[in-house]
Design a protein around this motif. Structure first.
Motif: not given
Length: 262
Positions: A85-108
């Motif tokens: 994980s590269t998130n500042d609030d790293d934790d043990d919760e499962d996440r998925l990578i999602v893609k926004y309409p303009k192409g950017s991605t985020y771990n949610v």
């Protein structure tokens, strides 16, 4: 599942059972769902859903504040490995990578992802306005048509993101306010319970909504109205319009589903 606070047990003495819940006068059959069970079931399927499945996100507005829906539809990419994980609030919760309409991605976090259902012939019931409105917004794709019966001031239909939407109400006062708030929406002043079948069919034709496989209908006829009126409205919608999805705000019908183990 989310608990319904102070939910009165108002269905116990009502004769309606799961066997008598309305179905259209055709071979089609609809499945009934309580909104909380339906939503949690979709979220439980997240790890197995295919890439590019459309979803909406819940965005945190700060501690002790209710999460808000994201304004955009995103698509799933893959399960994220928490160890990298590269998130500042790293934790043990499962996440998925999602893609926004303009192409950017985020771990949610999984709990903040609301999959958009791809199923047909659904009736989803919520006892509360907030959840009802969220269901309408999440499960109406942009290429679908949306009709709300009992739109009042159009706070639901006005915020559904689709090019074809219609608000129906029998109150001219409410519709006057609705037109001022949402001038791009179409509105009809009718009573669905008493209007002719021909008129209701004509509404679909006049608003280019005849493709019922891409039609979502919402019913909010004063929420706590007598169950018989809600059932009568639903019956007409199923028999005449045959929508892909029906979303209902009704405490009484929700209680019936709860009592019947649905």
């Amino acid at each position: 599942n989310k608990k319904i606070k102070n939910q009165p047990n108002i269905a116990m003495n009502h004769p309606l059972t799961s066997a008598k819940l309305p179905q259209p006068n055709s071979e089609e059959r609809y499945t009934y769902h309580r909104y909380d069970k339906f939503t949690s079931g979709l979220q439980a399927m997240l790890p197995s859903l295919p890439s590019n499945h459309p979803c909406r996100l819940l965005l945190s507005k700060g501690k002790n504040k209710a999460a808000q829906l994201s304004p955009h539809t995103v698509t799933l990419l893959e399960i994220k490995d928490n160890n990298s994980s590269t998130n500042d609030d790293d934790d043990d919760e499962d996440r998925l990578i999602v893609k926004y309409p303009k192409g950017s991605t985020y771990n949610v976090r999984l709990k903040n992802i609301l999959p958009i259902t791809q199923e047909n012939n659904l009736i989803i019931v919520s006892p509360e306005t907030t959840d009802y409105r969220r269901l309408c917004i999440v499960h109406t794709p942009q290429n679908h048509a949306f009709i709300e019966i009992g739109c009042d001031f159009a706070l639901t239909v006005g915020n559904v993101n689709t090019c074809k939407k219609l608000g129906i109400d029998k109150s001219p006062t409410s519709l006057e306010i609705a037109r001022q708030k949402f001038p791009s929406c179409q509105f009809e002043e009718i009573d669905v319970l008493t209007e002719s079948k021909e008129k209701l069919i004509g509404i679909l034709q006049d608003n280019d909504m005849t493709d019922c496989s891409q039609l979502v209908v919402a019913i909010d006829i004063n929420g706590n109205r007598e169950l018989d009126a809600v059932i009568a409205c639903l019956t007409r919608v199923l028999d005449i319009w045959h929508p892909r999805i029906v979303i209902i705000k009704s405490r009484t019908l929700y209680s019936v589903l709860l009592e019947n183990g649905i």
